[in-house]
Write an enzyme that holds these catalytic residues in place. Structure first.
Site, short mmCIF file in Angstrom:
data_model
loop_
_atom_site.label_atom_id
_atom_site.label_comp_id
_atom_site.label_asym_id
_atom_site.label_seq_id
_atom_site.Cartn_x
_atom_site.Cartn_y
_atom_site.Cartn_z
N ASN A 118 -94.59 -16.03 51.53
CA ASN A 118 -95.39 -15.83 52.74
C ASN A 118 -94.67 -14.86 53.67
OD1 ASN A 118 -97.82 -17.22 52.53
ND2 ASN A 118 -96.89 -19.18 53.12
N LYS B 266 -102.66 -11.05 55.18
CA LYS B 266 -102.27 -12.44 54.94
C LYS B 266 -101.33 -12.93 56.04
CE LYS B 266 -101.62 -16.41 52.89
NZ LYS B 266 -100.77 -16.55 51.71
#
Length: 299
Positions: free
Chosen positions: A98, A179
């Site tokens: 992430n 994202k």
């Protein structure tokens, strides 16, 4: 292909479960107990109340060579993995972290390996050392980090199982930015407020805070088309309304979060550009306090 999955967390177990239907998969864990449990019981993946069992191998440490290594550990664990990978023979490695802080580490990493970057859009929650719940179906978008993508790898990963599509893209950096924008709008707020994702939209005060973070983040990243991007954030929030974000799960379980990879990365970019980001600063420092407390008060 012979695939090694580095990391036995939610994403590692999810990847191993699905990819084992088409490939020879080995999960590489830090703990001997988890490796033994996976070898003995396989991986149990639950989706929509139905449970599937996958038979995979598991081991501790990096032993042998693979056609592809997939690194699924969280950002704060990545340096140890890079150090270990530095001594391994040349291999193809796909990183699924992430945030975007890991890009800086990979740019400075001197290694012989072929590097790939990916973005995971699935929702997953680990419930035991060998069991994972697939809470939301998405895509894994991936691309070559600093070289041409290999056609055989593209073919092998494109032909995948149902509900686990892997899509090659040359615009992986743009995908990572979008994202990251979703992550920074949802994860810190849900962790600090201790709410499921959907409550960020159902509560007007929470949504206001989310829009303030959104404005700061798009400015720092230099993103345009704000209307489309905000609609994307809202759509993900709706789709994952009943989910607990990974950052909230980390706080509840007293684990270190991916703060440095998400809010920390954006604040570094903001500082370099002379951009004031009060909301991100507040969220980052608040998360740091919770991490230091290693709180379990929400359980």
């Amino acid at each position: 292909m012979r695939i090694g999955i580095i990391g036995g967390g939610a994403i590692g177990l999810l990847c191993a479960s699905y990819l084992s239907t088409h490939h020879d998969v080995t999960v590489l864990t830090r703990r001997k107990e988890q490796a033994e449990e996976i070898r003995a019981a396989g991986i149990e993946r639950t989706m929509n109340g139905e449970t599937f069992r996958s038979v995979v191998d598991a081991q501790t440490g990096l032993k042998g060579t693979f056609d592809l290594l997939i690194v699924t550990v969280k950002y704060h664990q990545l340096n140890d993995v890079l150090h270990e990978l530095s001594t391994c023979p040349r291999q193809r490695i796909l990183f699924l972290q992430n945030g975007m802080a890991h890009l800086l580490d990979l740019k400075n990493w001197v290694s012989p390996h072929e590097l790939f970057i990916g973005v995971v859009e699935h929702g997953a929650m680990k419930v035991s050392d060998h069991a994972v719940v697939h809470t939301g179906i998405g895509l894994i978008k991936w691309g070559a980090f600093h070289h041409e993508g290999k056609s055989d790898l593209m073919d092998e990963l494109t032909d995948g199982p149902d509900h686990f599509e892997m899509v090659y893209t040359t615009e992986w950096e743009k995908v990572l930015e979008e994202k990251l924008l979703v992550n920074v709008c949802i994860n810190p707020l849900t962790a600090l407020l201790h709410v499921e994702n959907g409550q960020l939209l159902s509560n007007a005060s929470y949504q206001h805070m989310m829009t303030c973070v959104f404005e700061e983040a798009v400015t720092i990243l230099g993103l345009t088309d704000k209307e489309r991007l905000w609609a994307h954030v809202v759509s993900i929030c709706h789709q994952t309304a009943a989910n607990q974000s990974s950052m909230l799960q980390d706080i509840v379980k007293g684990r270190k979060t991916e703060r440095n990879a998400i809010t920390g990365y954006l604040l570094k970019k903001a500082q370099m550009q002379g951009i004031h980001a009060p909301y991100l600063t507040f969220f980052d420092r608040s998360l740091e306090v919770l991490e230091k407390r290693q709180t379990k008060s929400f359980e």
